[in-house]
Design an enzyme around this catalytic site. Structure first.
Site, PDB file in Angstrom:
ATOM      1  N   LYS A 155     -29.290  64.704 -12.628  1.00  0.00           N
ATOM      2  CA  LYS A 155     -29.818  65.620 -13.650  1.00  0.00           C
ATOM      3  C   LYS A 155     -29.442  65.167 -15.052  1.00  0.00           C
ATOM      4  O   LYS A 155     -30.201  65.387 -15.990  1.00  0.00           O
ATOM      5  CB  LYS A 155     -29.369  67.054 -13.378  1.00  0.00           C
TER       6      LYS A 155
ATOM      7  N   LYS B 205     -36.628  62.976  -3.681  1.00  0.00           N
ATOM      8  CA  LYS B 205     -36.710  64.330  -3.116  1.00  0.00           C
ATOM      9  C   LYS B 205     -37.826  65.139  -3.794  1.00  0.00           C
ATOM     10  O   LYS B 205     -38.042  64.989  -4.998  1.00  0.00           O
ATOM     11  CB  LYS B 205     -35.353  65.011  -3.358  1.00  0.00           C
TER      12      LYS B 205
ATOM     13  N   LYS C 214     -38.703  71.283  -7.370  1.00  0.00           N
ATOM     14  CA  LYS C 214     -39.568  72.247  -8.052  1.00  0.00           C
ATOM     15  C   LYS C 214     -39.719  71.946  -9.532  1.00  0.00           C
ATOM     16  O   LYS C 214     -40.683  72.377 -10.167  1.00  0.00           O
ATOM     17  CB  LYS C 214     -39.088  73.678  -7.793  1.00  0.00           C
TER      18      LYS C 214
HETATM   19  N1  AQP Z   1     -36.937  68.537  -1.038  1.00  0.00           N
HETATM   20  C1  AQP Z   1     -36.135  69.353  -0.374  1.00  0.00           C
HETATM   21  N2  AQP Z   1     -36.045  69.278   0.976  1.00  0.00           N
HETATM   22  C2  AQP Z   1     -35.237  70.123   1.669  1.00  0.00           C
HETATM   23  N3  AQP Z   1     -34.474  71.081   1.075  1.00  0.00           N
HETATM   24  C3  AQP Z   1     -34.549  71.199  -0.257  1.00  0.00           C
HETATM   25  N4  AQP Z   1     -33.952  72.022  -1.131  1.00  0.00           N
HETATM   26  C4  AQP Z   1     -34.356  71.734  -2.386  1.00  0.00           C
HETATM   27  N5  AQP Z   1     -35.238  70.718  -2.354  1.00  0.00           N
HETATM   28  C5  AQP Z   1     -35.365  70.358  -1.058  1.00  0.00           C
HETATM   29  C6  AQP Z   1     -33.029  73.069  -0.739  1.00  0.00           C
HETATM   30  O1  AQP Z   1     -33.482  74.281  -1.340  1.00  0.00           O
HETATM   31  C7  AQP Z   1     -32.340  75.081  -1.658  1.00  0.00           C
HETATM   32  C8  AQP Z   1     -32.423  75.569  -3.066  1.00  0.00           C
HETATM   33  O2  AQP Z   1     -32.274  74.527  -3.966  1.00  0.00           O
HETATM   34  P1  AQP Z   1     -31.892  74.877  -5.464  1.00  0.00           P
HETATM   35  O3  AQP Z   1     -32.968  75.618  -6.121  1.00  0.00           O
HETATM   36  O4  AQP Z   1     -30.585  75.559  -5.535  1.00  0.00           O
HETATM   37  O5  AQP Z   1     -31.674  73.507  -6.143  1.00  0.00           O
HETATM   38  P2  AQP Z   1     -32.151  72.086  -5.840  1.00  0.00           P
HETATM   39  O6  AQP Z   1     -31.556  71.607  -4.575  1.00  0.00           O
HETATM   40  O7  AQP Z   1     -31.852  71.306  -7.077  1.00  0.00           O
HETATM   41  O8  AQP Z   1     -33.740  72.273  -5.639  1.00  0.00           O
HETATM   42  P3  AQP Z   1     -34.905  71.642  -6.450  1.00  0.00           P
HETATM   43  O9  AQP Z   1     -36.186  72.159  -5.871  1.00  0.00           O
HETATM   44  O10 AQP Z   1     -34.732  70.174  -6.518  1.00  0.00           O
HETATM   45  O11 AQP Z   1     -34.715  72.304  -7.885  1.00  0.00           O
HETATM   46  P4  AQP Z   1     -34.632  71.626  -9.279  1.00  0.00           P
HETATM   47  O12 AQP Z   1     -35.894  70.841  -9.417  1.00  0.00           O
HETATM   48  O13 AQP Z   1     -34.535  72.758 -10.252  1.00  0.00           O
HETATM   49  O14 AQP Z   1     -33.399  70.788  -9.268  1.00  0.00           O
HETATM   50  C9  AQP Z   1     -31.105  74.242  -1.389  1.00  0.00           C
HETATM   51  O15 AQP Z   1     -30.578  74.617  -0.125  1.00  0.00           O
HETATM   52  C10 AQP Z   1     -31.639  72.848  -1.328  1.00  0.00           C
HETATM   53  O16 AQP Z   1     -30.871  72.003  -0.495  1.00  0.00           O
END
Ligand code: AQP
Length: 334
Positions: A117, A199, A202
Site C-alpha cells: 500500500k 490479488k 476492491k
Molecule cells: N482477492 C481476494 N481473494 C480472497 N480473499 C480476499 N480478501 C480480500 N481480497 C481477497 C479478503 O476479504 C476480507 C476483507 O478484506 P479487507 O477489506 O479488510 O482488506 P483487503 O484484504 O485489503 O481487501 P481488498 O479488497 O484488497 O481492499 P483494498 O483494495 O481496500 O485493500 C479479508 O479477509 C481478506 O483476506
C-alpha cells in the site's frame, strides 16, 4: 466463550465496492459459523481511512456493507450474530493505542500489506497505514476471539496479532485469548482478471480487473470474457497458467465442482465456452444476494437500528476486555 460458544471475529473495510474476492475469501464463509459460534462481524471503517476516502462514498459503502452482510445470511436478530461499524465502538481505537506500545517497529515494517500500500499510495504513507496491524489486533483481541476467518492476504496480520497477544500475556498473564486464522482451500486468494499475478482488490482502479458482488449479469459476463488468460487452449490447472487457474478456482467456488471435474467438463472446448460458464455461474450465484441486498437497502431506518443494536452489544463485550487491560497496565480506575 460467550454463552458457552467460541468466538469468531472478522471484518471488511468499506474502502470500495465489495468484490467476488471479498465474497469468496471472507463474506460467503461468515454464515457457516453462526450456529456454533458467537460471531462478531465488523465494518472496519477506521481501517479504511488509512487510504484517502471520499466521505459520501465511505458513508454509503458502510450502509451497503451492512446490507450485504445481511444479504449473505447474517441475521442481526440471531443472538449468535453481532454486526456493527468499528467507529461506533470507541474501544477499538483505545486498545489500538495500547497495543501500539507492544508492537515493534521492525514487525510493522515487515508487513506485506504496508509495503504494497505504501508503494501504491506513495503520496500518503501515513502512520495509520503503518500501524494498521495494531488496530487489527485490537479488533480481534477485544472480543477474546478464538477464530478469525480471512483470505490469505490477511494471514500475516493475524499472525502478528498472535505475537502481540502472547507478548502482552507474558507480561500480564491471562489477558487475551490467542486467536487462530482460518482460510478456505479454494477462494482464499482470488486474482485480478486483468493481471492474474495480482490479488483482486476492491480499490483497483481498473474496473475490468474486478468483479463486484453487485455487478449485473451482463457486466459480470463481459468482465469474464475479457479476463486475461494465455495462448494455450486447454482448460487445466498448471503452473504458469495464472489466468486459467484463477478462473478454475472461481468456477469451483461458485459451483462446488473439483478441479478434475472442471477439467473433464471443458475437455475439447475452448476458453470462450469456459469463460462464459464462469460468468454465468458467478452471476447466478450472486443473483439471490443482490435481490436480498435491494430489499434490505429499501428500509434504511431498520438498517440503522440494526447497526445501533450491534454497536451496543459489541461495546458491552469490548469494554469488559478494555477495563481488564487498563487495570493490568496500572491505569487508575475511577
Ligand atoms: N482477492 C481476494 N481473494 C480472497 N480473499 C480476499 N480478501 C480480500 N481480497 C481477497 C479478503 O476479504 C476480507 C476483507 O478484506 P479487507 O477489506 O479488510 O482488506 P483487503 O484484504 O485489503 O481487501 P481488498 O479488497 O484488497 O481492499 P483494498 O483494495 O481496500 O485493500 C479479508 O479477509 C481478506 O483476506
Amino acid at each position: 466463550m460467550i454463552n458457552d460458544k467460541k468466538i469468531i471475529f472478522s471484518g471488511i473495510q468499506p474502502s470500495g465496492n465489495l468484490t467476488i474476492g471479498n465474497y469468496l475469501g471472507a463474506l460467503k464463509n461468515f454464515s457457516e459459523y453462526i450456529d456454533n459460534y458467537k460471531c462478531f462481524y465488523c465494518i472496519v471503517d477506521e481501517h479504511a481511512i488509512t487510504v484517502r476516502q471520499v466521505p459520501a462514498d465511505l458513508r454509503r459503502r458502510s450502509y451497503e456493507m451492512m446490507a450485504l452482510y445481511m444479504a449473505c445470511g447474517l441475521d442481526p436478530t440471531n443472538e449468535n450474530v453481532t454486526l456493527y461499524v468499528q467507529s461506533h465502538v470507541p474501544a477499538h481505537a483505545e486498545l489500538a493505542w495500547i497495543l501500539n506500545c507492544f508492537t515493534g517497529f521492525g514487525e510493522l515494517s515487515r508487513m506485506t500489506q504496508f509495503k504494497d500500500k505504501s508503494a501504491k499510495h506513495a503520496d500518503n504513507i501515513n502512520a495509520g497505514l503503518f500501524t494498521y496491524p495494531a488496530l487489527m489486533a485490537a479488533d480481534i483481541l477485544l472480543y477474546q476471539t478464538d477464530i478469525v476467518p480471512v483470505g490469505i492476504d490477511q494471514k500475516q496480520h493475524v499472525e502478528l496479532t498472535r505475537d502481540i497477544a502472547n507478548r502482552f500475556n507474558q507480561l500480564y498473564p491471562d489477558t487475551f485469548t490467542i486467536p487462530e486464522p482460518v482460510m478456505k482451500k479454494t477462494g482464499a486468494k482470488i486474482m485480478s482478471l486483468a493481471d492474474p499475478t495480482k490479488k483482486m482488490s476492491k480499490s483497483d482502479e481498473n474496473q475490468n480487473a474486478v468483479v463486484y458482488i453487485l455487478d449485473d449479469k451482463d457486466t459480470i459476463i463481459r468482465k469474464f470474457k475479457r479476463a486475461v488468460t494465455d495462448s494455450d487452449t486447454c482448460v487445466r490447472v498448471a503452473e504458469g497458467k495464472d489466468g486459467i487457474n484463477n478462473l478454475i478456482s472461481i468456477y469451483s467456488c461458485f459451483t462446488g465442482k473439483t478441479d478434475e471435474e472442471i477439467e473433464r467438463e471443458f475437455e475439447g472446448r475452448g476458453y470462450g465456452d469456459f469463460k462464459l460458464a464462469v460468468g454465468e455461474a458467478c452471476a447466478d450465484a450472486l443473483a439471490p444476494v443482490q435481490a436480498e441486498f435491494k430489499r434490505i437497502m429499501s428500509d434504511k431506518a431498520q438498517l440503522e437500528q440494526f447497526m445501533k443494536n450491534g454497536a451496543d452489544e459489541a461495546a458491552y463485550y469490548a469494554r469488559k476486555t478494555l477495563s481488564k487491560v487498563r487495570r493490568k497496565l496500572g491505569f487508575v480506575q475511577i
